[in-house]
Design a protein around this motif. Structure first.
Motif, PDB file in Angstrom:
ATOM      1  N   LYS A   1       0.834  -1.212   0.000  1.00  0.00           N
ATOM      2  CA  LYS A   1       0.000   0.000   0.000  1.00  0.00           C
ATOM      3  C   LYS A   1       0.865   1.257   0.000  1.00  0.00           C
ATOM      4  N   ALA A   2       1.994   1.216   0.724  1.00  0.00           N
ATOM      5  CA  ALA A   2       2.888   2.371   0.736  1.00  0.00           C
ATOM      6  C   ALA A   2       3.453   2.636  -0.651  1.00  0.00           C
ATOM      7  N   LEU A   3       3.793   1.568  -1.374  1.00  0.00           N
ATOM      8  CA  LEU A   3       4.308   1.746  -2.740  1.00  0.00           C
ATOM      9  C   LEU A   3       3.227   2.283  -3.663  1.00  0.00           C
ATOM     10  N   ASP A   4       1.982   1.858  -3.441  1.00  0.00           N
ATOM     11  CA  ASP A   4       0.890   2.419  -4.258  1.00  0.00           C
ATOM     12  C   ASP A   4       0.726   3.909  -3.987  1.00  0.00           C
ATOM     13  N   ARG A   5       0.877   4.308  -2.713  1.00  0.00           N
ATOM     14  CA  ARG A   5       0.759   5.746  -2.410  1.00  0.00           C
ATOM     15  C   ARG A   5       1.915   6.547  -2.985  1.00  0.00           C
TER      16      ARG A   5
ATOM     17  N   ALA B   1      11.930   7.926  -5.807  1.00  0.00           N
ATOM     18  CA  ALA B   1      12.867   6.843  -5.521  1.00  0.00           C
ATOM     19  C   ALA B   1      12.145   5.567  -5.145  1.00  0.00           C
ATOM     20  N   ALA B   2      10.904   5.658  -4.680  1.00  0.00           N
ATOM     21  CA  ALA B   2      10.191   4.472  -4.209  1.00  0.00           C
ATOM     22  C   ALA B   2       9.368   3.794  -5.291  1.00  0.00           C
ATOM     23  N   MET B   3       9.212   4.460  -6.441  1.00  0.00           N
ATOM     24  CA  MET B   3       8.305   3.919  -7.454  1.00  0.00           C
ATOM     25  C   MET B   3       8.792   2.601  -8.051  1.00  0.00           C
TER      26      MET B   3
ATOM     27  N   ALA C   1      18.318   8.142   3.672  1.00  0.00           N
ATOM     28  CA  ALA C   1      17.253   8.788   2.901  1.00  0.00           C
ATOM     29  C   ALA C   1      17.600   8.705   1.422  1.00  0.00           C
ATOM     30  N   ILE C   2      16.723   8.120   0.607  1.00  0.00           N
ATOM     31  CA  ILE C   2      16.910   7.994  -0.839  1.00  0.00           C
ATOM     32  C   ILE C   2      16.079   9.083  -1.484  1.00  0.00           C
TER      33      ILE C   2
ATOM     34  N   GLY D   1      16.211   5.787  -9.721  1.00  0.00           N
ATOM     35  CA  GLY D   1      17.038   5.097 -10.700  1.00  0.00           C
ATOM     36  C   GLY D   1      18.503   5.149 -10.375  1.00  0.00           C
ATOM     37  N   PRO D   2      19.352   5.114 -11.435  1.00  0.00           N
ATOM     38  CA  PRO D   2      20.810   5.075 -11.225  1.00  0.00           C
ATOM     39  C   PRO D   2      21.332   6.336 -10.574  1.00  0.00           C
ATOM     40  N   ASP D   3      20.553   7.415 -10.653  1.00  0.00           N
ATOM     41  CA  ASP D   3      21.006   8.665 -10.019  1.00  0.00           C
ATOM     42  C   ASP D   3      20.579   8.762  -8.563  1.00  0.00           C
ATOM     43  N   ALA D   4      19.967   7.714  -8.030  1.00  0.00           N
ATOM     44  CA  ALA D   4      19.498   7.776  -6.638  1.00  0.00           C
ATOM     45  C   ALA D   4      20.643   8.064  -5.706  1.00  0.00           C
ATOM     46  N   GLU D   5      20.351   8.845  -4.722  1.00  0.00           N
ATOM     47  CA  GLU D   5      21.391   9.290  -3.780  1.00  0.00           C
ATOM     48  C   GLU D   5      20.936   9.019  -2.355  1.00  0.00           C
ATOM     49  N   ALA D   6      21.785   8.424  -1.591  1.00  0.00           N
ATOM     50  CA  ALA D   6      21.504   8.145  -0.172  1.00  0.00           C
ATOM     51  C   ALA D   6      22.118   9.246   0.659  1.00  0.00           C
TER      52      ALA D   6
END
Length: 623
Positions: A466-470, A580-582, A612-613, A617-622
């Motif tokens: 459900k969190a991913l759907d939101r 980042a979560a999609m 924190a992301i 995609g490949p540009d994701a940053e933590a």
């Protein structure tokens, strides 16, 4: 040594001023007393305030501050001072007269009575008041009264020293009468009071029998109200001190507060029951009536603590506010055609006015506006008699309505067979509803951990999806996981039962924190827990994770198998921006948080590891 003439002149002027001041002291106004005397004397009295309460009768006798009082009823109201009253009596009778000075009040706390001749020699001193045992009174009468003898042609000064327990003085219609006249008046008063209280008891007994036979709540509540009102009025008239608790003056004053508070409260309960206010008023108005009814009980604990003045200062405005709201409500319902409201309004109208007049004794400025008479002071009793008669008629009318309802019920029995099919259908629907509730319970049990009461791993996966759907709708995702540090060692040392209790305590502490944010805890397995956090920023998620860790710390459970000495937990928390979560799935989310939890344990345990992301995609940053 000789004095300068100017100094002599100044001494003479000073002596003249002092002498003049003494001479200017207000002299008592004489009250001429003949044979068979019987009259009010409050308007011929003088009063003197003693704020410190230290003056003696000799000192007040010479005090120039006496003030003439022309009121027919003396009312000192609320005051912490001591007050003195003075009367000068001049005999015009040819024989000695045995007289009684009656204060007209059963509730004066402390009254000292002095009889002095014109030269200032004290002939008699007596003490009375409702804060003293009844047996200490000179005259065994409900009101505080004193007996003395006035010789032919004699002149005496009467002094009353009045002191209150905690700042409330009662109104006093001072009355002077011969002993015979006073006895006759007392007997007449007791006769009327006996008829009055006998009527109250008879009405209470009648309604109690009706309540036992009908089990109708309004009758039972009215009986309770009548008994509370009887207790209050019986005490107000000084009869409780005389007949019920003669050696317990503190209890008498407490019963006055309790009876008054219960009368206000039970009148509200009776109004609610008799007029069925729960069904006829708006929710807000009904809540107001109920609230004021409950608040009417507030003076009881204050009175039990012996704070009499404070109790009445609370009881009067709260009680009268409740009466005002109830009377206004009944007037509105009477306008709407409700029969019970019309009876209630008429029954309580005069009594409410009488209680209001009686309550104004606390406010001398307002009380002074009222005419002074026995009818005014006892108007509440007149109102209660009218109330008894009207409510007796009203309750009789209620009985008639009940008979009509019974007849209608008997007719309804004849139509019962026609409704059997509908009743069976209703039962089927009820059984179906019960089955649905049972299914709902099974569904809840299927997603709940039996030991801790938290959700289980299955429900955690559902929450993750459900969190991913939101996230598709732009809502960030934050997951926190934690487990108890050195839990295996805890089980080895303290046993598995103690370990289960620890898991329950940790779960309860963390769930208490999560309830503030509306989030729910899940037990993922063993000593591992997780939660989806409802936060908008990574900082907020981190602060919440730290609060959860501190909640475990505050348990302060000893753990001899841990280097930390106390039970602790390690936390991992990951916050994903929506973009980042999609591309995530529950397994990847779980793995990412589990890695943070592992990092927290590797860095020393009892820690919060946060990531924190913020991009996709490949540009994701933590962070």
């Amino acid at each position: 040594m000789s004095l300068h003439p100017f100094a002599l002149l100044m001494l003479f002027v000073g002596w003249w001023l002092c002498a003049g001041q003494e001479a200017d002291a207000a002299e008592p106004r004489p009250v001429y007393v003949g044979a068979n005397e019987n009259r009010p004397v409050a308007a011929q009295s003088q009063r003197l305030e003693d704020p410190a309460g230290t003056l003696t009768v000799d000192q007040v006798r010479a005090d120039p501050r006496w003030v003439d009082d022309d009121r027919a009823t003396l009312n000192l109201g609320a005051s912490h001072s001591v007050w003195w009253l003075r009367l000068r009596l001049v005999s015009t009778s040819a024989q000695a007269e045995e007289l009684v000075l009656d204060t007209g009040s059963p509730l004066q706390d402390y009254v000292d009575f002095h009889v002095l001749d014109v030269a200032g020699h004290e002939r008699l001193m007596r003490r009375g008041g409702d804060r003293l045992p009844f047996s200490d009174r000179q005259l065994q009468t409900p009101s505080v009264a004193f007996r003395f003898v006035l010789s032919p042609g004699d002149t005496v000064d009467l002094y009353l020293r009045l002191r209150s327990h905690d700042g409330v003085f009662e109104a006093m219609p001072l009355h002077l009468a011969s002993a015979m006249q006073h006895a006759v008046s007392s007997a007449t008063s007791m006769l009327w009071q006996g008829l009055y209280f006998g009527g109250l008891l008879a009405l209470a007994a009648y309604n109690f029998i009706v309540f036992v036979l009908t089990r109708r709540a309004a009758f039972g509540v009215y009986v309770a109200y009548l008994m509370a009102f009887l207790l209050w009025s019986f005490t107000l008239k000084g009869l409780s001190a005389q007949y019920l608790w003669p050696n317990s003056p503190q209890l008498v004053n407490q019963m006055l507060v309790i009876g008054g508070s219960l009368s206000f409260a039970l009148s509200g309960v009776f109004a609610i029951s008799y007029m069925q206010l729960a069904h006829r008023l708006s929710r807000r108005t009904y809540a107001l009536v109920r609230g004021l009814t409950v608040l009417s009980l507030l003076p009881i604990p204050i009175g039990l603590a012996d704070h009499y003045a404070l109790a009445w200062l609370v009881c009067v405005p709260v009680g009268l506010s409740g009466v005002l709201v109830t009377m206004t409500t009944s007037a509105w319902l009477a306008w709407q055609g409700v029969r019970e409201a019309r009876v209630f309004l008429l029954a309580f109208a005069l009594l409410s006015v009488g209680v209001l007049i009686n309550s104004l004794e606390l406010y001398p400025v307002l009380y002074a506006v009222l005419p002074s008479s026995a009818i005014v002071s006892d108007f509440w009793q007149i109102g209660s008699v009218v109330q008894m008669l009207l409510l007796a008629l009203g309750l009789a009318d209620t009985m008639n309505q009940m008979r009509a309802a019974k007849l209608a019920a008997e007719q309804e029995v004849n139509r019962a067979q026609a409704r059997q099919a509908l009743e069976l259908e209703r039962q089927v629907r009820a059984r179906t509803l019960e089955l649905q509730r049972a299914n709902d319970l099974l569904q809840r049990l299927s997603v709940t951990d039996e030991l801790t009461g938290a959700f289980n791993r299955r429900h955690f996966n559902v929450l993750c999806r459900k969190a991913l759907d939101r996230a598709q709708q732009g809502v960030p995702v934050a997951i926190c996981m934690f487990d108890v540090d050195y839990f295996k060692a805890y089980n080895d040392i303290y046993g598995h039962q103690a370990g289960d209790q620890v898991l329950q305590a940790v779960s309860a502490a963390v769930q208490a924190e999560l309830q503030l944010s509306g989030d729910r805890l899940c037990r993922l397995g063993g000593e591992e827990f997780g939660a989806l956090l409802t936060v908008d920023t990574a900082d907020a998620a981190e602060r919440l994770a730290v609060r959860l860790r501190d909640a475990v710390r505050r348990l302060a459970i000893p753990h001899n198998g841990s280097p930390l000495g106390k039970l602790r937990a390690s936390f991992g928390m990951v916050f994903w921006e929506p973009e980042a979560a999609m591309e995530l799935d529950p397994d990847r989310m779980y793995a990412a948080v589990d890695q943070l939890l592992y990092n927290a344990k590797q860095s020393g345990r009892d820690r919060v590891a946060v990531s924190a992301i913020v991009r996709q995609g490949p540009d994701a940053e933590a962070v």
